[in-house]
Design an enzyme around this catalytic site. Sequence first.
Site, PDB file in Angstrom:
ATOM      1  N   ALA A   1       4.657  18.143   9.527  1.00  0.00           N
ATOM      2  CA  ALA A   1       3.747  17.776   8.172  1.00  0.00           C
ATOM      3  C   ALA A   1       3.458  19.419   7.536  1.00  0.00           C
ATOM      4  O   ALA A   1       3.274  20.436   8.291  1.00  0.00           O
ATOM      5  CB  ALA A   1       2.249  17.295   8.546  1.00  0.00           C
TER       6      ALA A   1
ATOM      7  N   TYR B   1      16.426  17.178   6.598  1.00  0.00           N
ATOM      8  CA  TYR B   1      16.864  16.784   7.912  1.00  0.00           C
ATOM      9  C   TYR B   1      18.604  16.985   7.660  1.00  0.00           C
ATOM     10  O   TYR B   1      19.449  17.355   8.522  1.00  0.00           O
ATOM     11  CB  TYR B   1      16.316  15.510   8.491  1.00  0.00           C
ATOM     12  CG  TYR B   1      15.034  15.734   8.683  1.00  0.00           C
ATOM     13  CD1 TYR B   1      14.184  16.541   9.414  1.00  0.00           C
ATOM     14  CD2 TYR B   1      14.315  14.539   8.309  1.00  0.00           C
ATOM     15  CE1 TYR B   1      13.001  16.601   9.233  1.00  0.00           C
ATOM     16  CE2 TYR B   1      12.823  14.576   8.391  1.00  0.00           C
ATOM     17  CZ  TYR B   1      12.331  15.616   9.126  1.00  0.00           C
ATOM     18  OH  TYR B   1      10.811  15.772   9.209  1.00  0.00           O
TER      19      TYR B   1
ATOM     20  N   GLU C   1      12.085   9.779  13.369  1.00  0.00           N
ATOM     21  CA  GLU C   1      11.975   8.805  12.528  1.00  0.00           C
ATOM     22  C   GLU C   1      11.379   9.205  11.295  1.00  0.00           C
ATOM     23  O   GLU C   1      10.612  10.331  11.119  1.00  0.00           O
ATOM     24  CB  GLU C   1      11.481   7.358  12.799  1.00  0.00           C
ATOM     25  CG  GLU C   1      11.912   6.711  13.953  1.00  0.00           C
ATOM     26  CD  GLU C   1      11.564   7.197  15.384  1.00  0.00           C
ATOM     27  OE1 GLU C   1      10.550   7.958  15.485  1.00  0.00           O
ATOM     28  OE2 GLU C   1      11.779   6.517  16.114  1.00  0.00           O
TER      29      GLU C   1
END
Length: 158
Positions: free
Chosen positions: A77, A122, A110
Amino acid sequence: MERKKKVQIVPMNGDHLDEVAELERLCFPDPWSRNMLKEELENDLAAFLVALDEQGTVVGYAGLQVVLDEGYILNVAVRPDCRRQGVAGQLLNVFLNFAKGNQLAFLTLEVRASNYAAIALYGSRGFRGMGRRKNYYEHPREDAVIMTLDLAGEQEDV
């Protein structure tokens, strides 16, 4: 090219809990509670990092759980006003270096199917989509994309 934010990446400790809990509330519809975060600090299998700006304020955080030779990235985050400045990438790089240094077979996570920025980040680090978890997220209901970075092939060079 966005400007890279200067941050210091350090292990999360109890002093960071209030700021990380606030970051959870800012970033996620189903945030982890302060107590859940505190429990993770006491989990020997988990490592949490915070990104601190020049004033020592938490602008991002990430968590990793290691089971045997498998790495599971739990949360990443970044404060909304600090996004697209390389903070998540810097946190992720620490986990990548750790995974390679400790001969983990893979890292996996995920991500919301609609979170294109995270999927791109990613992907830029070598993670590949390996499947979906149908209706994994509740608010709003949405699939998760399972992304994995296979590190087992890289170990042969060592």
